[in-house]
Design an enzyme around this catalytic site. Sequence first.
Site, mmCIF file in Angstrom:
data_model
loop_
_atom_site.group_PDB
_atom_site.id
_atom_site.type_symbol
_atom_site.label_atom_id
_atom_site.label_comp_id
_atom_site.label_asym_id
_atom_site.label_seq_id
_atom_site.Cartn_x
_atom_site.Cartn_y
_atom_site.Cartn_z
ATOM 1 N N HIS A 149 34.539 43.505 40.807
ATOM 2 C CA HIS A 149 33.583 43.195 39.741
ATOM 3 C C HIS A 149 33.481 41.689 39.518
ATOM 4 O O HIS A 149 32.381 41.155 39.329
ATOM 5 C CB HIS A 149 34.016 43.868 38.434
ATOM 6 C CG HIS A 149 33.875 45.350 38.428
ATOM 7 N ND1 HIS A 149 32.864 46.014 39.104
ATOM 8 C CD2 HIS A 149 34.600 46.322 37.797
ATOM 9 C CE1 HIS A 149 32.993 47.321 38.908
ATOM 10 N NE2 HIS A 149 34.033 47.525 38.124
ATOM 11 N N HIS A 166 40.015 46.739 42.067
ATOM 12 C CA HIS A 166 38.753 47.239 41.501
ATOM 13 C C HIS A 166 38.108 46.175 40.611
ATOM 14 O O HIS A 166 36.919 45.855 40.756
ATOM 15 C CB HIS A 166 39.044 48.513 40.695
ATOM 16 C CG HIS A 166 37.832 49.136 40.078
ATOM 17 N ND1 HIS A 166 37.350 50.365 40.459
ATOM 18 C CD2 HIS A 166 36.999 48.714 39.092
ATOM 19 C CE1 HIS A 166 36.283 50.675 39.743
ATOM 20 N NE2 HIS A 166 36.053 49.679 38.902
ATOM 21 N N GLU A 167 38.885 45.600 39.697
ATOM 22 C CA GLU A 167 38.330 44.615 38.776
ATOM 23 C C GLU A 167 37.989 43.308 39.491
ATOM 24 O O GLU A 167 37.050 42.617 39.106
ATOM 25 C CB GLU A 167 39.309 44.356 37.632
ATOM 26 C CG GLU A 167 39.719 45.595 36.846
ATOM 27 C CD GLU A 167 38.545 46.404 36.312
ATOM 28 O OE1 GLU A 167 37.454 45.813 36.094
ATOM 29 O OE2 GLU A 167 38.705 47.625 36.116
#
Length: 260
Positions: free
Chosen positions: A163, A159-160
């Site tokens: 980003h 997820h990160e």
Amino acid sequence: MTRPPQQPAFSQDDSPSFRASFEQWRRSLTSFAARPPLRCEPQWSDGPIMHDDKNTPNDPARDPKREAADCRRCEKWRDELARESPIVRFLLTHISLLPPSPNSPMPTPEHSPTPHLPIPITCSPCPPTMAGGFSPELGILLCQNRFMSRKHMEDALAHELVHAWDERRFTPKGKWGDDLRAHACTEIRAETLSGDCRFGREFTRRNWHFAAQHQACVRRRAILSVAANPNCASRQEAERVVNEVFESCWPDTRPFDEIY
């Protein structure tokens, strides 16, 4: 006798830019195999996101031995995932192929807690409200005390990393987090691509639907994230912004060809 490293056999049709990109990709994969000494870094502890009434870095109830054990486990899993997880390796490779954002003051490799990776990835204890985070200044945070399993960490790290890829690939209006539409879009993409919204994860959260379960999860979690942005006035504004960009950001699976 030590054999010299073999070089890839390029064809005459391969351009210089392709050869340079391939060499950068090869070096990145090779560096993932290295494992640095375990160490937990304090940088993230100074930010307000890491503080709440029940769990602050100066809380006398904290157990240093438990935190040290959590740190060792977190960094061990992080380096194992960097070597062995297909989704983490894929995202790290594609991040390494993009130049850092010109507006990003992220630490240079010699000052990074993870010089063997293309982006700093730090383990630190966190409040109960988070499992990870991304900052253009500090890199990725893994909340060492919040992971139920290595698979849970894999989803959070992926997820990160989405980003981090978005921060290098796209240019928002203003600083990271100021542009609510950009924030909503990267949250939609991260929830879609990381595995956060697969059926098994939603089942454990007791959130499931017979139709469009994945989309419902992505929309719900993106709204929660945008609503927590200090630049967002209300949950209603978060819902409006997410709904405005959902149809354009949901199908965007870059750098993947399709949803993992």
